[in-house]
Structures are given as C-alpha cells and as structure tokens.
Scaffold this motif. Structure first.
Motif, short mmCIF file in Angstrom:
data_model
loop_
_atom_site.label_atom_id
_atom_site.label_comp_id
_atom_site.label_asym_id
_atom_site.label_seq_id
_atom_site.Cartn_x
_atom_site.Cartn_y
_atom_site.Cartn_z
N ILE A 23 0.80 -1.07 0.03
CA ILE A 23 0.15 -0.05 0.05
C ILE A 23 0.79 1.25 -0.15
O ILE A 23 1.99 1.06 0.28
CB ILE A 23 -0.76 0.06 1.23
N LYS A 24 0.29 2.49 -0.07
CA LYS A 24 0.98 3.68 -0.15
C LYS A 24 2.00 3.96 0.98
O LYS A 24 1.41 3.46 2.06
CB LYS A 24 0.06 4.75 -0.29
N GLY A 25 3.28 4.11 0.69
CA GLY A 25 4.22 4.46 1.83
C GLY A 25 4.71 3.23 2.57
O GLY A 25 5.75 3.23 3.36
N ASN A 26 4.26 2.14 2.00
CA ASN A 26 4.70 0.75 2.41
C ASN A 26 5.56 0.23 1.39
O ASN A 26 5.75 0.27 0.23
CB ASN A 26 3.70 -0.18 2.82
N VAL A 27 6.33 -1.03 1.99
CA VAL A 27 7.14 -1.99 1.32
C VAL A 27 6.81 -3.38 1.31
O VAL A 27 6.25 -3.75 2.68
CB VAL A 27 8.75 -1.70 1.26
N LYS A 28 7.05 -4.22 0.46
CA LYS A 28 6.67 -5.61 0.44
C LYS A 28 8.10 -6.20 0.56
O LYS A 28 8.93 -6.05 -0.07
CB LYS A 28 5.94 -6.30 -0.54
N ILE A 29 8.13 -7.14 1.64
CA ILE A 29 9.38 -7.63 2.25
C ILE A 29 9.22 -9.33 2.04
O ILE A 29 8.28 -9.88 2.36
CB ILE A 29 10.09 -7.40 3.29
N LYS A 30 10.22 -10.05 1.36
CA LYS A 30 10.23 -11.52 1.43
C LYS A 30 11.07 -11.76 2.43
O LYS A 30 12.31 -11.50 2.51
CB LYS A 30 11.04 -12.03 -0.12
N VAL A 31 10.67 -12.38 3.44
CA VAL A 31 11.29 -12.62 4.66
C VAL A 31 12.35 -13.72 4.44
O VAL A 31 12.06 -14.85 3.60
CB VAL A 31 10.21 -13.19 5.65
N LYS A 32 13.26 -13.38 4.95
CA LYS A 32 14.44 -14.50 4.94
C LYS A 32 14.77 -15.40 6.33
O LYS A 32 14.53 -16.57 6.28
CB LYS A 32 15.82 -13.85 4.64
N TRP A 33 14.76 -14.65 7.30
CA TRP A 33 14.81 -15.15 8.55
C TRP A 33 14.10 -14.35 9.79
O TRP A 33 14.04 -13.13 9.53
CB TRP A 33 16.40 -15.25 8.90
N CYS A 34 13.57 -15.07 10.72
CA CYS A 34 13.09 -14.25 11.73
C CYS A 34 13.21 -14.95 13.08
O CYS A 34 13.00 -16.17 13.27
CB CYS A 34 11.34 -14.35 11.50
N ILE A 348 16.70 -19.02 18.35
CA ILE A 348 16.43 -19.94 17.27
C ILE A 348 15.74 -18.95 15.97
O ILE A 348 14.74 -18.00 16.23
CB ILE A 348 15.07 -20.83 17.53
N LEU A 349 16.26 -19.11 14.78
CA LEU A 349 15.92 -18.52 13.57
C LEU A 349 14.95 -19.51 12.71
O LEU A 349 15.18 -20.59 12.67
CB LEU A 349 16.81 -17.81 12.85
N VAL A 350 13.96 -18.73 12.22
CA VAL A 350 12.94 -19.60 11.47
C VAL A 350 12.98 -18.81 10.24
O VAL A 350 12.86 -17.83 9.86
CB VAL A 350 11.60 -19.05 12.08
N THR A 351 12.84 -19.79 9.13
CA THR A 351 12.86 -19.36 7.64
C THR A 351 11.60 -19.88 6.87
O THR A 351 11.48 -21.05 7.22
CB THR A 351 13.94 -19.64 6.89
N PRO A 352 10.89 -19.08 6.12
CA PRO A 352 9.79 -19.74 5.40
C PRO A 352 10.53 -20.26 4.05
O PRO A 352 9.60 -20.99 3.29
CB PRO A 352 8.79 -18.44 4.97
N ASP A 353 11.80 -20.17 3.66
CA ASP A 353 12.22 -20.65 2.59
C ASP A 353 13.18 -21.96 2.93
O ASP A 353 14.40 -21.45 3.34
CB ASP A 353 13.15 -19.61 2.09
N LYS A 354 12.90 -23.05 2.96
CA LYS A 354 13.72 -24.28 3.25
C LYS A 354 15.05 -24.20 2.62
O LYS A 354 15.79 -24.84 3.03
CB LYS A 354 12.77 -25.62 3.00
#
Length: 359
Positions: A23-34, A348-354
């Motif tokens: 949306i306006k003023g925002n960016v979309k991020i592909k998550v690597k690690w959380c 502990i880091l979590v990734t959605p990309d195996k």
C-alpha cells in the motif's frame, strides 16, 4: 502463503493465508529469517499481553489470530506509491513499531511510548513468521552487503539492549550487573562491553548459559544457589556495589538481587516483560536514593545498532543456536524454547524458505 498465527495461549498454527498487498508508503518484504523473541514466548505461555483479543487494536483494527514474528530480515520485492528511500532488491530489516505519529509521545520522537503502541508481529499488522510481509517505509532499514540476513535478524534484540543502556545513562568505565543471560541478557552483556563497561557481573544459575555469558564478555558469572550475589558484588566493587543493574529475567529474584547489588544512587533498568505483579518495599530506594527505570523496545537505535554490528564493535557470534523451517516452528521452535532443552538455546531463527537451511 504460509504464516504462523497466534490463536491463544499455547495455540500457534502454521496456516495458508492471503499474501499481503503493498500500500502507499509501504514496502513488501520477502522474509529470509525471523527470530523467536522472549515476547513471543510470553504470548505463547501467558498471553495475551500485546496481542489484541476481543477488542480490535486501535491502529490495525485487527484481533487474534495474528501473524507472529518481529525480529526479521528480508529482501524488498515491491514498493508502494510514494516510497523514495527503499527500492526493490534492497536487503533490509524492520524496526517493528506500529505508532500513531500524533500523540504527545510520538510528537516528542518517543514513538516507542505511543499511546496506541503496537508491534508488527503482535498487533495484527502482519509479521515475520510468514513468507511475505508489508510495512511502512519509515521503519524499514537497509543493511550493508557485508551483513548476512541471519545477522540482520539479530538487530532487533540487540537494539533493545542498546536502548536499555542509553536509558540507564551508562558511562564508559561504569560497572554493571546483568540479571539473567537469556537472549536479551546476552545482548546486554555484549553492548555493555562495547560501551566501555569496566566490570560486568552476571546472575545465572548453573547451566550452559553460564558459558554463553562468559563468551559474551561477562567478567564474573555468579549462581544465586551458590553465593550471596549482592555480597559478592560488593567485594568485587570495593564495597560499593555496581552503578547499574539490568533486569532481564522477569522474576522477583532478579529484581531483588539487582536492587541489593546497586551502589548508592545506582540505577536498575527493567527490560524484562512480567507476567504478574510483584511486591517490594520502596524503602530500598528511599534510604539510598536508588532508581528504577523501565525501558520498552527502542527508538532511533536501529542505525547505531546496524553500524556497531557491521563494524564488529558488537559481535553476534554464538548468538544463533538453531535454525528451523517455518513449518516446524511449533514443535522445533516454541516446543524447544519451553521444554527441557531450553537453556541450551539463545536464539532460534525461522525461515519460510527451506532452501536457506541447506546454505
């Protein structure tokens, strides 16, 4: 897309949800690690604390279930209208504060004390335990090419420690005790050494975390089951006590020992989130002019944190103890951090990309 959602106490589910739209003023991020944060664990074991249940959050309009995760890094894949400082392909981390920008605290620049404060990954605005998330450009920070995405996922907890040290008005050469050596305690030790502390003492019961505290830079690690810590602190400081205590346990023993270990006029900084009330006699402050300061998250510290981590002043080695896939977050993440092996783990880091697990 897949995401981990908090439904209730001890009820986190990995589900398919709609991919967020920029949306306006925002960016979309592909998550690597959380990273899994202590706040996430509090919500899992004793929540809701920050998560809106029943009453929608005033800024997001959302209620549970909400996507969790606020210590994350990723790559920008899309930008919204009006975004000027971030571009597609940028490597970033997110300062996950949701603030109104209009209340007195926000207008003073103290946005972490916003009267309607929320956190991305807790208040229903999306989160890092997902394949993609969308967030405001103003809170998205670029990371240098020399910093890995794994390191960047540690910026948020280290910024918490830096903020607590600033709130303590800590000076080069001062002495400190850190109560507990979990993730925030260890980050505090590292940041105190970077800040020029002359002595860092740590309270930690016997476990592998004593070794972690020493590796982080602790000069002395004391077990309350073996010694009277306040007395030992006095011996180590020429009978005075330390300038500052940093409470990271959320337990009464940490609070009490921290207060008792302070020198006259010293300051206790409470960084921990508490799940219940606690009693204490204010005379312990009155008779020696000791102070208690609360500290919440961070404000304006992300650039300094990124700079100090990237040039090696604050080291992140040894902080990550396990990396897992998003699909396994309930058992291998929250299960591990609340089970018999919990003391062995820091972050502990979590990734959605195996595919990242094989790198």
């Amino acid at each position: 897309m897949k995401a981990a959602l908090w439904y209730g106490k001890k009820d986190i589910r990995v589900e398919e949800i709609e991919e967020p739209k920029v949306i306006k003023g925002n960016v979309k991020i592909k998550v690597k690690w959380c990273g899994i944060c202590g706040s996430d664990l509090h919500e899992y074991l004793g929540g809701p604390i920050f998560i809106p249940v029943g009453q929608p959050h005033p800024l997001t309009g959302n209620v549970a279930p909400v996507v969790l995760g606020h210590e994350f890094s990723g790559e920008v894949v899309e930008i919204g209208e009006g975004v000027t400082n971030i571009k597609v392909g940028d490597r970033v981390t997110v300062e996950p504060i949701v603030a109104c920008g209009k209340c007195p605290a926000c207008k003073e620049g103290k946005y972490n004390l916003c009267s309607l404060l929320g956190f991305h990954g807790l208040c229903g605005s999306g989160g890092g335990f997902a394949e993609y998330t969308v967030f405001a450009e103003d809170y998205v920070h670029k990371i240098p090419d020399s910093m890995s995405y794994e390191q960047a996922a540690l910026i948020e907890p280290i910024a918490v420690a830096i903020h607590s040290i600033r709130m303590a008005n800590f000076n080069t050469g001062d002495t400190a005790i850190v109560l507990g050596s979990g993730p925030i305690g260890l980050a505090t030790i590292k940041c105190l050494k970077a800040a020029g502390a002359s002595l860092v003492i740590v309270l930690q019961r016997k476990s592998i975390r004593q070794e972690y505290a020493k590796r982080a830079g602790a000069d002395h690690v004391l077990d309350p089951n073996e010694v009277n810590i306040a007395e030992e602190v006095k011996k180590l400081t020429g009978g005075l006590g330390v300038n500052t205590a940093f409470e990271t346990t959320g337990a009464k023993i940490g609070f009490d020992i921290g207060i008792d270990s302070l020198k006259y006029g010293g300051t206790m900084v409470i960084t921990s989130i508490w799940e219940g009330e606690m009693n204490f006699n204010p005379n312990v402050l009155v008779f020696s002019e000791k102070k208690i300061v609360g500290t919440l998250a961070y404000r304006h510290e992300f650039p300094a944190t990124i700079a100090q981590m990237s040039d090696g002043r604050i080291k992140s080695d040894g902080y990550i103890t396990k990396k897992i896939a998003l699909d396994d977050i309930v058992e291998e993440g929250f299960g591990t951090l609340t089970g018999p092996e919990k003391k062995k783990h820091v972050k502990i880091l979590v990734t959605p990309d195996k595919s990242l697990l094989s790198d």
